[in-house]
Write a protein that holds these residues in place. Sequence first.
Motif, PDB file in Angstrom:
ATOM      1  N   THR A 217       0.820  -1.202   0.000  1.00 56.63           N
ATOM      2  CA  THR A 217       0.000   0.000   0.000  1.00 56.63           C
ATOM      3  C   THR A 217       0.858   1.258   0.000  1.00 56.63           C
ATOM      4  OG1 THR A 217      -1.782  -1.180   1.124  1.00 56.63           O
ATOM      5  CG2 THR A 217      -1.821   1.205   1.299  1.00 56.63           C
ATOM      6  N   ASP A 218       2.139   1.143   0.347  1.00 57.80           N
ATOM      7  CA  ASP A 218       3.036   2.303   0.285  1.00 57.80           C
ATOM      8  C   ASP A 218       3.442   2.665  -1.144  1.00 57.80           C
ATOM      9  OD1 ASP A 218       5.042   0.474  -0.434  1.00 57.80           O
ATOM     10  OD2 ASP A 218       6.019   0.502   1.527  1.00 57.80           O
ATOM     11  N   GLY A 219       2.953   1.908  -2.142  1.00 54.64           N
ATOM     12  CA  GLY A 219       3.239   2.202  -3.542  1.00 54.64           C
ATOM     13  C   GLY A 219       4.545   1.638  -4.046  1.00 54.64           C
ATOM     14  N   GLN A 220       5.271   0.932  -3.204  1.00 56.58           N
ATOM     15  CA  GLN A 220       6.570   0.398  -3.581  1.00 56.58           C
ATOM     16  C   GLN A 220       6.504  -1.085  -3.941  1.00 56.58           C
ATOM     17  OE1 GLN A 220       9.718   2.133  -3.632  1.00 56.58           O
ATOM     18  NE2 GLN A 220       8.264   3.839  -3.598  1.00 56.58           N
ATOM     19  N   HIS A 238       4.185   3.371  -9.613  1.00 58.45           N
ATOM     20  CA  HIS A 238       2.729   3.387  -9.478  1.00 58.45           C
ATOM     21  C   HIS A 238       2.217   4.631  -8.749  1.00 58.45           C
ATOM     22  CE1 HIS A 238       1.005  -0.268 -11.170  1.00 58.45           C
ATOM     23  NE2 HIS A 238       2.091  -0.911 -10.798  1.00 58.45           N
ATOM     24  N   GLY A 239       2.880   5.005  -7.671  1.00 60.65           N
ATOM     25  CA  GLY A 239       2.402   6.146  -6.916  1.00 60.65           C
ATOM     26  C   GLY A 239       1.075   5.891  -6.220  1.00 60.65           C
ATOM     27  N   ALA A 240       0.700   4.636  -6.098  1.00 62.43           N
ATOM     28  CA  ALA A 240      -0.543   4.230  -5.433  1.00 62.43           C
ATOM     29  C   ALA A 240      -0.355   2.800  -4.955  1.00 62.43           C
ATOM     30  CB  ALA A 240      -1.724   4.323  -6.396  1.00 62.43           C
ATOM     31  N   PHE A 241      -1.321   2.311  -4.203  1.00 58.70           N
ATOM     32  CA  PHE A 241      -1.199   0.978  -3.621  1.00 58.70           C
ATOM     33  C   PHE A 241      -1.039  -0.091  -4.700  1.00 58.70           C
ATOM     34  CE2 PHE A 241      -5.750   1.958  -3.883  1.00 58.70           C
ATOM     35  CZ  PHE A 241      -6.261   0.856  -4.557  1.00 58.70           C
ATOM     36  N   ILE A 242      -0.242  -1.118  -4.391  1.00 56.09           N
ATOM     37  CA  ILE A 242       0.002  -2.252  -5.283  1.00 56.09           C
ATOM     38  C   ILE A 242      -0.912  -3.391  -4.842  1.00 56.09           C
ATOM     39  CG2 ILE A 242       1.719  -3.799  -6.285  1.00 56.09           C
ATOM     40  CD1 ILE A 242       2.311  -0.815  -6.723  1.00 56.09           C
ATOM     41  N   THR A 243      -1.607  -3.987  -5.809  1.00 59.04           N
ATOM     42  CA  THR A 243      -2.554  -5.058  -5.495  1.00 59.04           C
ATOM     43  C   THR A 243      -2.091  -6.428  -5.947  1.00 59.04           C
ATOM     44  OG1 THR A 243      -3.687  -4.657  -7.583  1.00 59.04           O
ATOM     45  CG2 THR A 243      -4.521  -3.489  -5.637  1.00 59.04           C
ATOM     46  N   SER A 244      -1.281  -6.487  -7.026  1.00 53.50           N
ATOM     47  CA  SER A 244      -0.976  -7.787  -7.635  1.00 53.50           C
ATOM     48  C   SER A 244       0.365  -7.741  -8.340  1.00 53.50           C
ATOM     49  CB  SER A 244      -2.072  -8.148  -8.640  1.00 53.50           C
ATOM     50  OG  SER A 244      -1.850  -9.414  -9.216  1.00 53.50           O
ATOM     51  N   LEU A 255       4.948  -8.111 -13.935  1.00 49.08           N
ATOM     52  CA  LEU A 255       3.759  -7.286 -14.099  1.00 49.08           C
ATOM     53  C   LEU A 255       3.302  -6.828 -12.721  1.00 49.08           C
ATOM     54  CD1 LEU A 255       1.663  -9.450 -16.570  1.00 49.08           C
ATOM     55  CD2 LEU A 255       2.616  -7.197 -17.101  1.00 49.08           C
ATOM     56  N   SER A 256       2.758  -5.624 -12.664  1.00 51.06           N
ATOM     57  CA  SER A 256       2.170  -5.135 -11.424  1.00 51.06           C
ATOM     58  C   SER A 256       0.875  -4.407 -11.731  1.00 51.06           C
ATOM     59  CB  SER A 256       3.131  -4.191 -10.692  1.00 51.06           C
ATOM     60  OG  SER A 256       3.461  -3.072 -11.511  1.00 51.06           O
ATOM     61  N   GLY A 257      -0.047  -4.468 -10.801  1.00 50.16           N
ATOM     62  CA  GLY A 257      -1.306  -3.744 -10.913  1.00 50.16           C
ATOM     63  C   GLY A 257      -1.549  -2.968  -9.650  1.00 50.16           C
ATOM     64  N   GLY A 258      -2.252  -1.816  -9.787  1.00 48.25           N
ATOM     65  CA  GLY A 258      -2.423  -1.010  -8.599  1.00 48.25           C
ATOM     66  C   GLY A 258      -3.553  -0.016  -8.651  1.00 48.25           C
ATOM     67  N   ALA A 278      -2.993   1.267 -19.898  1.00 44.81           N
ATOM     68  CA  ALA A 278      -4.119   2.041 -19.398  1.00 44.81           C
ATOM     69  C   ALA A 278      -5.392   1.597 -20.103  1.00 44.81           C
ATOM     70  CB  ALA A 278      -3.882   3.533 -19.626  1.00 44.81           C
ATOM     71  N   GLY A 279      -6.452   1.437 -19.339  1.00 42.17           N
ATOM     72  CA  GLY A 279      -7.713   1.015 -19.929  1.00 42.17           C
ATOM     73  C   GLY A 279      -8.777   0.726 -18.890  1.00 42.17           C
ATOM     74  N   HIS A 280      -8.349   0.376 -17.697  1.00 44.93           N
ATOM     75  CA  HIS A 280      -9.306   0.139 -16.624  1.00 44.93           C
ATOM     76  C   HIS A 280      -9.782   1.476 -16.044  1.00 44.93           C
ATOM     77  CE1 HIS A 280      -9.213  -4.238 -16.197  1.00 44.93           C
ATOM     78  NE2 HIS A 280      -7.927  -4.173 -16.515  1.00 44.93           N
ATOM     79  N   ASP A 281     -11.031   1.500 -15.622  1.00 41.75           N
ATOM     80  CA  ASP A 281     -11.622   2.717 -15.058  1.00 41.75           C
ATOM     81  C   ASP A 281     -11.437   2.808 -13.549  1.00 41.75           C
ATOM     82  OD1 ASP A 281     -12.591   3.484 -17.586  1.00 41.75           O
ATOM     83  OD2 ASP A 281     -14.387   2.247 -17.330  1.00 41.75           O
ATOM     84  N   LYS A 282     -11.035   1.693 -12.943  1.00 44.51           N
ATOM     85  CA  LYS A 282     -10.814   1.638 -11.501  1.00 44.51           C
ATOM     86  C   LYS A 282      -9.541   0.822 -11.260  1.00 44.51           C
ATOM     87  CE  LYS A 282     -15.667   2.264 -10.239  1.00 44.51           C
ATOM     88  NZ  LYS A 282     -16.844   1.701  -9.531  1.00 44.51           N
ATOM     89  N   PRO A 283      -9.120   0.657 -10.001  1.00 44.53           N
ATOM     90  CA  PRO A 283      -7.868  -0.058  -9.741  1.00 44.53           C
ATOM     91  C   PRO A 283      -7.777  -1.421 -10.416  1.00 44.53           C
ATOM     92  CG  PRO A 283      -8.610   1.006  -7.746  1.00 44.53           C
ATOM     93  CD  PRO A 283      -9.700   1.209  -8.749  1.00 44.53           C
ATOM     94  N   VAL A 284      -6.568  -1.750 -10.849  1.00 40.88           N
ATOM     95  CA  VAL A 284      -6.269  -3.077 -11.393  1.00 40.88           C
ATOM     96  C   VAL A 284      -6.018  -3.999 -10.205  1.00 40.88           C
ATOM     97  CG1 VAL A 284      -4.696  -4.434 -12.810  1.00 40.88           C
ATOM     98  CG2 VAL A 284      -5.315  -2.102 -13.502  1.00 40.88           C
ATOM     99  N   TRP A 285      -6.798  -5.069 -10.130  1.00 41.01           N
ATOM    100  CA  TRP A 285      -6.762  -5.914  -8.929  1.00 41.01           C
ATOM    101  C   TRP A 285      -5.971  -7.207  -9.112  1.00 41.01           C
ATOM    102  CZ3 TRP A 285      -8.443  -2.612  -5.542  1.00 41.01           C
ATOM    103  CH2 TRP A 285      -8.593  -3.003  -4.212  1.00 41.01           C
TER     104      TRP A 285
END
Length: 320
Positions: A217-220, A238-244, A255-258, A278-285
């Motif tokens: 969640t620290d974006g790293q 990313h500059g935002a939380f990492i999910t996957s 690959l990373s999503g966030g 880029a293409g998702h309208d909300k976070p990539v999970w």
Amino acid sequence: MTMRMPAAALALVLAVFAAPGRAEMLGHGAMVNSVAVSPDGRQLLSASWDYTVRLWDLEKQAELRVLDGHTASVNTVLFLPDGRGALSGSWDHAIIRWDLASGRETARLTGHVNNVSGIALSRDGRWLASASWDRTAKLWDLTTNKPIRSFEGHDANVMQVAFAMDDTQLVTVSYDLSVRLWDIATGRELAQMTGHTASVNAVAVTPDGRTALTGSTDGQIKRWDLVARREVGSLAGHGAFITSLAISKDGRYALSGGGDRLMRLWDLNEGRQVLQFAGHDKPVWSVAFTPDGKRAVSGGYDTVIKLWSLESGREIASRP
């Protein structure tokens, strides 16, 4: 408690997203938590907050089957090595084993007492590892579908788990900010690695089993040497939380999503970003490579699954 989306609302969601010519896989009625590509690269599994697992023809981007058996959000899914079976973990505390030809449940693995947030397979397919919000990871023997060992020590939810070091060790990540390494044979904690400043949500291990990537969640995205048991680098962007996180079969790319709604491709040899998608309208999970390393799949909070070319950086349209 999360409820199933009514049919009318689901139809509205599909109408909004199903614009002509868009290269998307639509069908889930809620966020896509996990995606997995079959060993032959021809099929895709997706797991969703809508309580279902779905099987897709990846080339046609067409839904083949809905696997319905969980009673809460399905958080994680994977194929068995033969491609004919699957496993999924859920908020209902259970792991279900599926026969993909019939769509039937063949076993239900129980033992966790909270949300099952992540699962991973050993390379030979005999052992399953699971991560849970009950603050433990567990090891399961898939010849009996029974738990044989519990790994205890985290102070908060365990989010994901991965096999490492020739399948003799496990890596776990947690909301307690730590990355931990465990001995599979004894269940003993071997190391606790720290450096993230917020919850650690994702982990992936290189094919040689010696290096782990973790996302927070620290974006790293941090890189860990599992032999030396220390941090050896990071990937920022990313500059935002990492999910996957996912690592290619040859170990060269990640690959990373966030939370920035992007999927990013990284060159691990050079330690730099190669492309962003880029293409998702909300976070990539959730993100995954195809076995040939030429394509990637992303699943999002926006309920959409996308197939991408890693050469062009563009979405791939479905084949007739």
